[in-house]
Design an enzyme around this catalytic site. Structure first.
Site, short mmCIF file in Angstrom:
data_model
loop_
_atom_site.label_atom_id
_atom_site.label_comp_id
_atom_site.label_asym_id
_atom_site.label_seq_id
_atom_site.Cartn_x
_atom_site.Cartn_y
_atom_site.Cartn_z
NE ARG A 9 -3.91 -1.91 0.43
CZ ARG A 9 -3.95 -3.22 -0.25
NH1 ARG A 9 -2.92 -3.42 -0.99
NH2 ARG A 9 -4.92 -4.02 -0.15
CE LYS A 47 -9.19 -2.19 -1.86
NZ LYS A 47 -9.19 -2.69 -3.14
#
Length: 469
Positions: free
Chosen positions: A418, A453
């Site tokens: 991420r 996320k």
């Protein structure tokens, strides 16, 4: 001359020579001993017969003359005329009734009764020193019996001399035959065997030194007998051994080469420690690490570039870039995990733990930016790279049985991914956990909190450079 002396010396030192010499000598001695025993008794009988023959002449003369004697005084004078030489120890004269008429010297063991029904009687004393003979006068028309005792002590002395003479002769013959046989056997059998033994030693040296063309001593002189066949067979055997050894070494070299190639390929896929565990038979490898630093990198706009560049050239370009990255991973002692398309993943702190794993990853990330900058400058393309780094616990291992790789699992891996995907081009975005470890050794820019996320808001930082003391 020197070569012949050396050969004789080798012949004398050989155990086989000494054994053959011993048994030849013993065999000859035994054969001569077998011959000597009958010779001994024949010689003894010859000496006794000689003594008896001398006395027999006097006995015939006495018995033939005695029948002419008319008076007792004439008979007595005739009896006294019997010669008493060195071998006659005594004599006696008896009539047919056994009455002893005259006697001189030792008394014999025989009497007229012993020759009553035969012309002559013989007897030897128990110690063998006396030999008595009685002659019956009936054979020559006389009525008297002459008994003579012989001293045969000299026979024992003669036999001892005879035996020693035979022993000396046997020794000379035995030594001569043994020496002659040894020389002949030495030249024909023993020396070739010694040369064959030297050749066997030479074989050991030649095999260890990988010598193929060896001149054997035993093959210098050609032979057509059985020993020659043995030497020829030995030479053929050596040739086969050398051929088989050469073929085996070529096969081993080929196998080793293939093994090294397989080993190299395996180590290109797996870390050495993991590959070694797999070779030892471990089926499932999964190790937990309390702390490791994971890096994800992605080349920005590479997908757009693939539409403009031929596929082969694109693959070659990507290979050059990732090869540079592989060199950096090796330089900093990091473990490359995999590449997916234009993405590159590397980790520090495993499979062997190291305390500076975060620093090593940071240094590699900065160098990766320099590599991409150099490629962009050389090719005139706007290459940029986006890098994300996170530190945390992970699980590393190998699963499956086909096309397996060394991979990572865990939340720390997801966060590192991420960090890359939510980062900015030409920047190195790190998580808070990595920042805490590196903040005193590197310069950072605070990006603030961003939405990640699956994680929500997270505080992140951009790695700028290393602090130089």
């Amino acid at each position: 001359m020197e070569e012949r002396s050396q050969a004789l010396l080798s012949l004398a030192k050989a155990k086989l020579s000494r054994r053959i010499t011993f048994w030849i000598f013993i065999s000859i001695v035994v054969i001569e001993a077998i011959i000597l025993v009958p010779s001994y008794f024949r010689r003894e009988q010859e000496l006794i017969n000689q003594v008896e023959e001398v006395s027999a002449i006097q006995a015939r003369f006495f018995l033939q003359t005695s029948k002419l004697m008319k008076t007792e005084s004439e008979f007595t004078d005739l009896a006294k005329s019997i010669k008493q030489d060195t071998n006659i120890a005594g004599w006696a004269v008896e009539d047919a009734k056994g009455q002893r008429l005259a006697q001189m010297g030792e008394i014999a063991l025989l009497s007229a009764a012993d020759v009553r029904d035969k012309p002559i009687a013989r007897i030897r004393s128990a110690d063998g020193n006396r030999y008595d003979v009685a002659w019956n006068g009936n054979q020559v028309g006389s009525e008297y019996v002459l008994i003579v005792r012989h001293n045969v002590e000299f026979i024992q002395q003669e036999l001892v001399t005879f035996v020693w003479r035979i022993i000396g002769l046997v020794a000379i013959i035995s030594l001569f035959v043994t020496a002659s046989t040894l020389v002949i056997l030495g030249a024909i059998v023993i020396l070739p065997i010694l040369k064959l033994r030297e050749d066997l030693e030479l074989v050991a040296d030649s095999i260890s030194q990988e010598q193929i063309n060896v001149q054997f001593h035993s093959m210098l002189a050609p032979r057509t007998d059985e020993l020659g066949d043995v030497m020829a067979a030995f030479n053929q055997m050596y040739a086969r051994i050398i051929k088989e050894i050469s073929e085996r070494k070529r096969a081993e070299a080929t196998i080793q080469k293939e093994k090294d190639t397989s080993e190299h390929l395996l180590l290109n896929i797996l870390p050495y420690a993991i590959a070694d565990r797999l070779k030892q038979g471990e089926k499932i490898i999964a190790d937990g690490f309390n702390e490791a630093t994971v890096l994800f990198a992605d080349i920005v706009s590479f997908t757009e570039l693939s539409a403009k560049v031929p596929p082969v050239k694109l693959v070659c370009l990507l290979n050059e870039i990732f090869s540079e990255f592989d060199g950096l991973a090796e330089k900093y002692g990091l473990e490359k995990i995999k590449t997916i398309g234009d993405a590159y993943m590397v980790v520090g702190g495993l499979p062997m733990f190291r305390p500076d794993h975060a620093e090593a990853i940071a240094d590699m990330a900065l160098d990766m930016q320099k590599v991409i900058g150099r490629f962009a400058s050389d090719l005139g393309e706007p290459f940029k790279i986006r890098i994300g780094i996170n530190t945390g616990p992970v699980v590393a291992g190998v699963i499956g049985i086909k096309k397996f790789i060394y991979d990572l699992w865990g939340d720390a891996v997801n966060v590192a991914s991420r960090m890359e995907s939510h980062g900015l081009a030409d920047h190195i975005q790190v998580s808070g956990s990595t920042y805490v470890i590196l903040k005193n050794k590197y310069n950072f820019a605070d990006r603030g909190k961003i939405m990640i996320k699956g994680k929500g808001e997270m505080q992140t930082y951009f790695l700028i450079n290393k602090i130089i003391n």
